[in-house]
Write a protein that holds these residues in place. Structure first.
Motif, PDB file in Angstrom:
ATOM      1  N   ALA A 155       0.650  -1.311  -0.014  1.00 38.18           N
ATOM      2  CA  ALA A 155       0.085   0.052   0.068  1.00 38.18           C
ATOM      3  C   ALA A 155       0.773   1.210  -0.214  1.00 38.18           C
ATOM      4  O   ALA A 155       1.423   1.665   0.998  1.00 38.18           O
ATOM      5  N   TYR A 156       0.948   1.779  -1.218  1.00 36.52           N
ATOM      6  CA  TYR A 156       1.822   3.134  -1.128  1.00 36.52           C
ATOM      7  C   TYR A 156       1.392   4.341  -0.696  1.00 36.52           C
ATOM      8  O   TYR A 156      -0.062   4.330  -0.811  1.00 36.52           O
ATOM      9  N   THR A 157       2.008   5.079  -0.098  1.00 32.00           N
ATOM     10  CA  THR A 157       1.374   6.317   0.851  1.00 32.00           C
ATOM     11  C   THR A 157       1.027   7.736   0.166  1.00 32.00           C
ATOM     12  O   THR A 157       0.486   8.452   0.174  1.00 32.00           O
ATOM     13  N   ARG A 158       2.125   7.759  -1.035  1.00 31.88           N
ATOM     14  CA  ARG A 158       1.813   8.836  -1.997  1.00 31.88           C
ATOM     15  C   ARG A 158       2.202   8.346  -3.425  1.00 31.88           C
ATOM     16  O   ARG A 158       2.868   7.445  -3.619  1.00 31.88           O
ATOM     17  N   SER A 159       1.955   9.356  -4.245  1.00 31.43           N
ATOM     18  CA  SER A 159       2.238   9.096  -5.623  1.00 31.43           C
ATOM     19  C   SER A 159       3.162  10.295  -6.270  1.00 31.43           C
ATOM     20  O   SER A 159       3.103  11.333  -5.595  1.00 31.43           O
ATOM     21  N   ALA A 160       4.193  10.103  -7.213  1.00 30.85           N
ATOM     22  CA  ALA A 160       4.897  10.917  -7.828  1.00 30.85           C
ATOM     23  C   ALA A 160       4.408  10.827  -9.567  1.00 30.85           C
ATOM     24  O   ALA A 160       4.680   9.363  -9.841  1.00 30.85           O
ATOM     25  N   ILE A 161       4.255  11.775 -10.306  1.00 27.53           N
ATOM     26  CA  ILE A 161       4.234  11.540 -11.518  1.00 27.53           C
ATOM     27  C   ILE A 161       5.160  12.674 -12.254  1.00 27.53           C
ATOM     28  O   ILE A 161       5.283  13.716 -11.893  1.00 27.53           O
ATOM     29  N   VAL A 162       5.836  12.064 -13.462  1.00 22.87           N
ATOM     30  CA  VAL A 162       6.846  12.733 -14.142  1.00 22.87           C
ATOM     31  C   VAL A 162       6.193  12.493 -15.550  1.00 22.87           C
ATOM     32  O   VAL A 162       6.547  11.315 -16.072  1.00 22.87           O
ATOM     33  N   THR A 163       5.950  13.450 -16.262  1.00 30.75           N
ATOM     34  CA  THR A 163       5.806  13.400 -17.833  1.00 30.75           C
ATOM     35  C   THR A 163       6.917  13.493 -18.377  1.00 30.75           C
ATOM     36  O   THR A 163       7.878  14.150 -17.866  1.00 30.75           O
ATOM     37  N   GLY A 164       7.013  12.793 -19.484  1.00 24.65           N
ATOM     38  CA  GLY A 164       8.129  12.688 -20.078  1.00 24.65           C
ATOM     39  C   GLY A 164       9.137  11.940 -19.433  1.00 24.65           C
ATOM     40  O   GLY A 164      10.364  11.917 -19.333  1.00 24.65           O
ATOM     41  N   GLY A 165       8.627  10.957 -18.873  1.00 24.62           N
ATOM     42  CA  GLY A 165       9.597  10.261 -17.922  1.00 24.62           C
ATOM     43  C   GLY A 165      10.244   9.002 -18.187  1.00 24.62           C
ATOM     44  O   GLY A 165      10.620   8.206 -17.419  1.00 24.62           O
ATOM     45  N   THR A 166       9.945   8.901 -19.496  1.00 25.75           N
ATOM     46  CA  THR A 166      10.836   7.212 -20.026  1.00 25.75           C
ATOM     47  C   THR A 166      12.027   7.491 -20.595  1.00 25.75           C
ATOM     48  O   THR A 166      12.796   6.602 -20.899  1.00 25.75           O
ATOM     49  N   GLN A 167      12.409   8.924 -20.711  1.00 21.45           N
ATOM     50  CA  GLN A 167      13.851   9.149 -21.349  1.00 21.45           C
ATOM     51  C   GLN A 167      14.656  10.151 -20.720  1.00 21.45           C
ATOM     52  O   GLN A 167      14.029  10.921 -20.053  1.00 21.45           O
ATOM     53  N   ASN A 168      15.978   9.992 -20.679  1.00 23.82           N
ATOM     54  CA  ASN A 168      16.928  11.052 -20.293  1.00 23.82           C
ATOM     55  C   ASN A 168      16.559  11.828 -18.974  1.00 23.82           C
ATOM     56  O   ASN A 168      16.275  11.243 -18.034  1.00 23.82           O
ATOM     57  N   LEU A 169      16.204  13.153 -19.047  1.00 22.16           N
ATOM     58  CA  LEU A 169      15.935  13.812 -17.576  1.00 22.16           C
ATOM     59  C   LEU A 169      14.724  13.371 -16.941  1.00 22.16           C
ATOM     60  O   LEU A 169      14.727  13.163 -15.692  1.00 22.16           O
ATOM     61  N   GLY A 170      13.780  13.179 -17.474  1.00 24.69           N
ATOM     62  CA  GLY A 170      12.647  12.428 -16.735  1.00 24.69           C
ATOM     63  C   GLY A 170      12.768  11.183 -16.081  1.00 24.69           C
ATOM     64  O   GLY A 170      12.370  10.971 -15.020  1.00 24.69           O
ATOM     65  N   TYR A 171      13.398  10.302 -16.855  1.00 19.49           N
ATOM     66  CA  TYR A 171      13.776   8.819 -16.516  1.00 19.49           C
ATOM     67  C   TYR A 171      14.581   8.915 -15.239  1.00 19.49           C
ATOM     68  O   TYR A 171      14.228   8.271 -14.113  1.00 19.49           O
ATOM     69  N   TYR A 172      15.901   9.858 -15.102  1.00 20.10           N
ATOM     70  CA  TYR A 172      16.636   9.743 -14.199  1.00 20.10           C
ATOM     71  C   TYR A 172      15.943  10.425 -13.088  1.00 20.10           C
ATOM     72  O   TYR A 172      16.286  10.242 -11.735  1.00 20.10           O
ATOM     73  N   ALA A 173      15.138  11.498 -12.971  1.00 22.77           N
ATOM     74  CA  ALA A 173      14.450  11.972 -12.141  1.00 22.77           C
ATOM     75  C   ALA A 173      13.610  10.966 -11.372  1.00 22.77           C
ATOM     76  O   ALA A 173      13.289  10.683 -10.039  1.00 22.77           O
ATOM     77  N   ALA A 174      12.785  10.213 -12.281  1.00 22.22           N
ATOM     78  CA  ALA A 174      11.861   9.200 -11.667  1.00 22.22           C
ATOM     79  C   ALA A 174      12.666   8.288 -10.982  1.00 22.22           C
ATOM     80  O   ALA A 174      12.222   7.768  -9.779  1.00 22.22           O
TER      81      ALA A 174
END
Length: 321
Positions: free
Chosen positions: A2-21
């Motif tokens: 059971a996760y307590t919170r969510s985080a969403i990263v658009t453009g999250g599958t590559q490069n900057l977004g990927y590493y941030a996620a």
């Protein structure tokens, strides 16, 4: 789990977004971390889970150039009762260097993806933001003529003219639309900060704009010619140390810039900070035009009116409900 919170990263599958996620998932194994893009051909979510020996990262598709896709994403989010969103990283962007490109809905594509789609997603997900949630909008130093980025200087007349450019803008350099969209990111950050503090101060939601710097080798150039893609992907990354020394210190690997993005999104030291512009880890002034109240208000009003389906939704978006 059971996760307590969510985080969403658009453009999250590559490069900057990927590493941030990746960074956010590492710091918060008890959160659901969602990477969003049109597709996940590289299996980014699986890659993050494997690297961290965790299972808390998932991919959810969304096409920010298509309002129906954004609305379907938000509808599904509501229906599945995901945990409250603690970090919303509106990071996705795209650059079209040549002739102007329009979305099927008829607006300039760079502006549609970089500003409109991200903004609509925010408004639709706003009811699901947790108390003290953080919104981080990835902008760029290209929005500021004083930084002499090499891109055309942005031209902001009205939001309507960024969406449906008149000939003077439409027939200009394709990369000018990117500078315009990145200026819009900063203007909208300031507009949103103002309204969050006025209309829902009790929720404690903060918003900041972020410049990751120049990151050679990222997918930003995927619409460029084959020759330019080769230079961007193969040559410039090797020259990055030289470029930092002779051109600008604001040149980074995607993973380094991603650590700065994740800091804004989740670090305790950034709690409560809002309405600011960051170059990496450093708060700096944004461009002169980005503080123009007429431009800030024009973009906010245009965005709400364009994104909302009816008057009741206009009221919801205006009041951040």
């Amino acid at each position: 789990m059971a996760y307590t919170r969510s985080a969403i990263v658009t453009g999250g599958t590559q490069n900057l977004g990927y590493y941030a996620a990746l960074d956010i998932a590492r710091q918060h194994p008890d959160w659901l971390v969602v990477v969003c893009s049109r597709s996940d051909r590289e299996h980014a979510a699986d890659s993050i889970n494997e690297a961290l020996k965790q299972r808390n990262t998932v991919f959810l598709p969304v096409d920010l150039s298509d309002s129906k896709s954004v609305r379907n994403f938000a509808k599904d989010w509501s229906a599945k009762d995901y945990p409250p969103i603690q970090a919303l990283c509106l990071n996705a962007a795209l650059q079209f260097p040549d002739k102007i490109v329009y979305t099927p809905e008829g607006i300039e594509a760079t502006f549609a993806i970089t500003h409109v789609g991200n903004s609509l997603l925010f408004h639709l997900l706003c009811p699901h933001l947790a108390s003290q949630a953080r919104v981080v909008i990835t902008s760029s130093g290209t929005h500021d003529p004083a930084q002499k980025s090499g891109l055309p200087d942005p031209i902001y007349t009205t939001g309507e003219e960024l969406a449906h450019p008149p000939p003077a803008i439409a027939n200009g350099p394709g990369r000018g639309h990117y500078a315009n969209a990145k200026l819009a990111n900063v203007l909208w950050t300031y507009a949103l900060h103002k309204r969050l503090s006025q209309k829902v101060p009790d929720r404690g939601i903060v918003v900041n704009a972020f410049d990751p710097g120049l990151m050679p080798g990222t997918g930003l150039a995927r619409e460029y010619s084959a020759t330019m893609r080769f230079v961007w992907n193969k040559v410039l990354p090797k020259l990055a140390p030289v470029l930092r020394a002779v051109y600008s210190a604001n040149i980074h690997k995607p993973s380094d810039s991603a650590a700065s993005l994740a800091r804004l999104a989740v670090s305790p030291e950034m709690a409560g900070i809002s309405g600011k512009y960051f170059e990496g880890r450093k708060e700096i002034p944004s461009s002169k035009d980005s503080y123009d109240e007429k431009k800030i208000e024009d973009l906010w009003n245009w965005t709400v009116r364009y994104c909302a389906q009816d008057e009741s939704e206009v009221e919801r978006f205006e009041n951040l409900k």
